[in-house]
Design a protein around this motif. Sequence first.
Motif, PDB file in Angstrom:
ATOM      1  N   GLN A 193       0.814  -1.413  -0.003  1.00  0.00           N
ATOM      2  CA  GLN A 193       0.091   0.105   0.068  1.00  0.00           C
ATOM      3  C   GLN A 193       0.922   1.189  -0.037  1.00  0.00           C
ATOM      4  OE1 GLN A 193      -1.028  -2.620   2.393  1.00  0.00           O
ATOM      5  NE2 GLN A 193      -3.094  -1.594   3.212  1.00  0.00           N
ATOM      6  N   TYR A 194       1.913   1.265   0.550  1.00  0.00           N
ATOM      7  CA  TYR A 194       2.914   2.339   0.762  1.00  0.00           C
ATOM      8  C   TYR A 194       4.241   2.121   0.305  1.00  0.00           C
ATOM      9  CZ  TYR A 194      -0.873   4.055   3.914  1.00  0.00           C
ATOM     10  OH  TYR A 194      -2.035   4.498   4.273  1.00  0.00           O
ATOM     11  N   ASP A 201       7.766   9.233   7.544  1.00  0.00           N
ATOM     12  CA  ASP A 201       6.724   8.762   6.703  1.00  0.00           C
ATOM     13  C   ASP A 201       5.941   7.547   7.417  1.00  0.00           C
ATOM     14  OD1 ASP A 201       7.302  10.296   4.399  1.00  0.00           O
ATOM     15  OD2 ASP A 201       8.464   9.197   3.346  1.00  0.00           O
ATOM     16  N   SER A 211       3.839   8.905  10.102  1.00  0.00           N
ATOM     17  CA  SER A 211       2.480   9.323   9.325  1.00  0.00           C
ATOM     18  C   SER A 211       1.583   8.615   8.760  1.00  0.00           C
ATOM     19  CB  SER A 211       2.707  10.378   8.182  1.00  0.00           C
ATOM     20  OG  SER A 211       3.631  11.430   8.628  1.00  0.00           O
ATOM     21  N   ILE A 212       2.195   7.287   8.351  1.00  0.00           N
ATOM     22  CA  ILE A 212       1.215   6.079   7.870  1.00  0.00           C
ATOM     23  C   ILE A 212       0.414   5.481   9.057  1.00  0.00           C
ATOM     24  CG2 ILE A 212       1.296   3.694   6.915  1.00  0.00           C
ATOM     25  CD1 ILE A 212       3.607   4.816   5.121  1.00  0.00           C
ATOM     26  N   ARG A 217      -0.246   7.050  11.968  1.00  0.00           N
ATOM     27  CA  ARG A 217      -1.165   8.077  12.426  1.00  0.00           C
ATOM     28  C   ARG A 217      -2.378   8.105  11.387  1.00  0.00           C
ATOM     29  NH1 ARG A 217      -0.373  13.031  16.285  1.00  0.00           N
ATOM     30  NH2 ARG A 217      -2.381  13.781  16.407  1.00  0.00           N
ATOM     31  N   ALA A 218      -2.152   8.144  10.174  1.00  0.00           N
ATOM     32  CA  ALA A 218      -3.284   8.217   9.085  1.00  0.00           C
ATOM     33  C   ALA A 218      -4.133   6.895   9.047  1.00  0.00           C
ATOM     34  CB  ALA A 218      -2.679   8.363   7.559  1.00  0.00           C
ATOM     35  N   CYS A 239      -6.847   6.777  11.463  1.00  0.00           N
ATOM     36  CA  CYS A 239      -7.941   7.728  11.202  1.00  0.00           C
ATOM     37  C   CYS A 239      -8.978   6.890  10.201  1.00  0.00           C
ATOM     38  CB  CYS A 239      -7.559   8.929  10.448  1.00  0.00           C
ATOM     39  SG  CYS A 239      -6.719  10.155  11.599  1.00  0.00           S
ATOM     40  N   HIS A 240      -8.631   5.685   9.934  1.00  0.00           N
ATOM     41  CA  HIS A 240      -9.742   4.926   9.416  1.00  0.00           C
ATOM     42  C   HIS A 240     -10.531   4.452  10.301  1.00  0.00           C
ATOM     43  CE1 HIS A 240      -7.670   5.224   5.635  1.00  0.00           C
ATOM     44  NE2 HIS A 240      -6.792   4.370   5.760  1.00  0.00           N
ATOM     45  N   TYR A 241     -10.479   4.252  11.460  1.00  0.00           N
ATOM     46  CA  TYR A 241     -11.269   3.896  12.446  1.00  0.00           C
ATOM     47  C   TYR A 241     -12.451   4.878  12.930  1.00  0.00           C
ATOM     48  CZ  TYR A 241     -12.562   2.530  17.279  1.00  0.00           C
ATOM     49  OH  TYR A 241     -13.159   2.382  18.432  1.00  0.00           O
ATOM     50  N   ASN A 242     -13.476   4.175  12.838  1.00  0.00           N
ATOM     51  CA  ASN A 242     -14.776   5.133  13.028  1.00  0.00           C
ATOM     52  C   ASN A 242     -15.708   4.735  14.528  1.00  0.00           C
ATOM     53  OD1 ASN A 242     -17.211   6.297  13.096  1.00  0.00           O
ATOM     54  ND2 ASN A 242     -17.938   5.209  11.252  1.00  0.00           N
ATOM     55  N   PRO A 243     -15.445   5.626  15.473  1.00  0.00           N
ATOM     56  CA  PRO A 243     -15.849   5.505  16.698  1.00  0.00           C
ATOM     57  C   PRO A 243     -17.237   5.382  16.896  1.00  0.00           C
ATOM     58  CG  PRO A 243     -15.204   7.846  16.585  1.00  0.00           C
ATOM     59  CD  PRO A 243     -14.661   7.004  15.022  1.00  0.00           C
ATOM     60  N   PHE A 244     -17.931   5.928  15.875  1.00  0.00           N
ATOM     61  CA  PHE A 244     -19.385   5.898  15.761  1.00  0.00           C
ATOM     62  C   PHE A 244     -20.022   4.629  15.034  1.00  0.00           C
ATOM     63  CE2 PHE A 244     -18.379  10.108  16.345  1.00  0.00           C
ATOM     64  CZ  PHE A 244     -19.485  10.730  17.119  1.00  0.00           C
ATOM     65  N   GLU A 282     -24.051   3.202  14.792  1.00  0.00           N
ATOM     66  CA  GLU A 282     -24.588   3.268  13.545  1.00  0.00           C
ATOM     67  C   GLU A 282     -25.277   1.827  13.066  1.00  0.00           C
ATOM     68  OE1 GLU A 282     -22.732   5.113   9.836  1.00  0.00           O
ATOM     69  OE2 GLU A 282     -21.373   5.659  11.521  1.00  0.00           O
ATOM     70  N   ILE A 342     -11.461   9.549   9.304  1.00  0.00           N
ATOM     71  CA  ILE A 342     -12.293  10.386  10.249  1.00  0.00           C
ATOM     72  C   ILE A 342     -11.186  10.999  11.300  1.00  0.00           C
ATOM     73  CG2 ILE A 342     -13.802  10.005  11.840  1.00  0.00           C
ATOM     74  CD1 ILE A 342     -14.887   7.923  10.356  1.00  0.00           C
ATOM     75  N   ALA A 359       1.068  10.644   4.229  1.00  0.00           N
ATOM     76  CA  ALA A 359       0.823   9.064   4.022  1.00  0.00           C
ATOM     77  C   ALA A 359       0.568   8.974   2.788  1.00  0.00           C
ATOM     78  CB  ALA A 359      -0.063   8.494   5.116  1.00  0.00           C
ATOM     79  N   CYS A 383       2.841   8.490  -0.080  1.00  0.00           N
ATOM     80  CA  CYS A 383       3.636   7.355   0.087  1.00  0.00           C
ATOM     81  C   CYS A 383       2.790   6.240  -1.040  1.00  0.00           C
ATOM     82  CB  CYS A 383       3.748   6.808   1.342  1.00  0.00           C
ATOM     83  SG  CYS A 383       4.997   7.808   2.419  1.00  0.00           S
TER      84      CYS A 383
END
Lengths: 202, 202
Positions: free
Chosen positions: A163-164, A177, A180-181, A183-184, A187-192, A196, B165, B184, B187
């Motif tokens: 992927q990277y 790099d 950052s990967i 951390r980014a 951010c794919h994680y959806n707490p809601f 839902e 998110i 990211a 990359c």
Amino acid sequence: MKQRGLLLVISGPSGCGKGTILKELLAVQEQIYLSVSAATRRPRDGEVDGVHYYFMSKEQFQAEIDSDGMLEYTCYCDNYYGTPRKPILEHLEQGDDVILEIEVDGALQIKKQYQDAILIFVMPPTLEELEQRLIGRNTEDSQTIQKRLLRAKEELKLVGHYQYIVINQTIEDAVKDIQSIIRAEKCHYNPFLNCETQPKSK
Amino acid sequence: MKQRGLLLVISGPSGCGKGTILKELLAVQEQIYLSVSAATRRPRDGEVDGVHYYFMSKEQFQAEIDSDGMLEYTCYCDNYYGTPRKPILEHLEQGDDVILEIEVDGALQIKKQYQDAILIFVMPPTLEELEQRLIGRNTEDSQTIQKRLLRAKEELKLVGHYQYIVINQTIEDAVKDIQSIIRAEKCHYNPFLNCETQPKSK
């Protein structure tokens, strides 16, 4: 709810600087665990069991394979090398990110089993630069260096499965790099998501 | 070869802190361009053409729509609002990353046309927190706040279309999240791709 850790798989040609990058990354990044491989070869001078490798007999290794205890493994020069599954899953459950430094073949084995695994390929800026680094290490003869370069070119053909791609221009940038990967990717994680997907009460 | 910039689309419920996050991000991030929307409504006091909006007549806006000059647009309270395509493509070609702050509907319109667009949803830590922030702004009556909360809940249903998110726990962390996403995403670029896809000479 504790967020599960990320499973990061790092590959790259010999001489690309993976080792140094990972050492620096582990020094600055929190809650990260570098997986220790298992091997059936004899320990070399200074190698410590559980630090450099988990050393085991071929019978032990075979028993691990049979009980699905290896995430991936390979046989090289009549010895087994592999990644024990248990410590990795335990660290992931605890919320640690886990890093595996393995060859392309092993990385693809893991991706088949864990689609969430994040595959990162570390590259030298150019193949010429890789050659210079291998010569600069002064540990291999020119024939071995040519073999390594040939292998690097072969590996580059499989880079599309990753992927990277992290270009090792400088160690500092390459470490940033990867940070950052990580951390980014979190951010794919959806707490809601839980609320839902649950049926709504009226 | 110059790397093309990234197209980043930021959405999030009113009161989630998008504005402050973007202001901070633009202050620390290099080579980034915040897209300016076009609008047919009259400028309010202090609003500058080309800074807050590109103000245009309805006829001008309609002509832009007809010539495919709008990346996305919507009609709200009898006025058009939209994103002019040309400046965005120019900045991307120059290698600038471009940020659009738009509603969910517009974001999905863009994703249909540009699959490479990176959709980021900014969220408050909880809906209770969002309510507190809206009350704290002291600019809306309780009926308007309830409307905004209802709208936020509707928007959250579409969050699955967003790749990332960002939870606005603190502005500093949210800015770092977006910076990490940008780094990211860069990359994903494979500098060796050109040589790989070209036929090999023998």
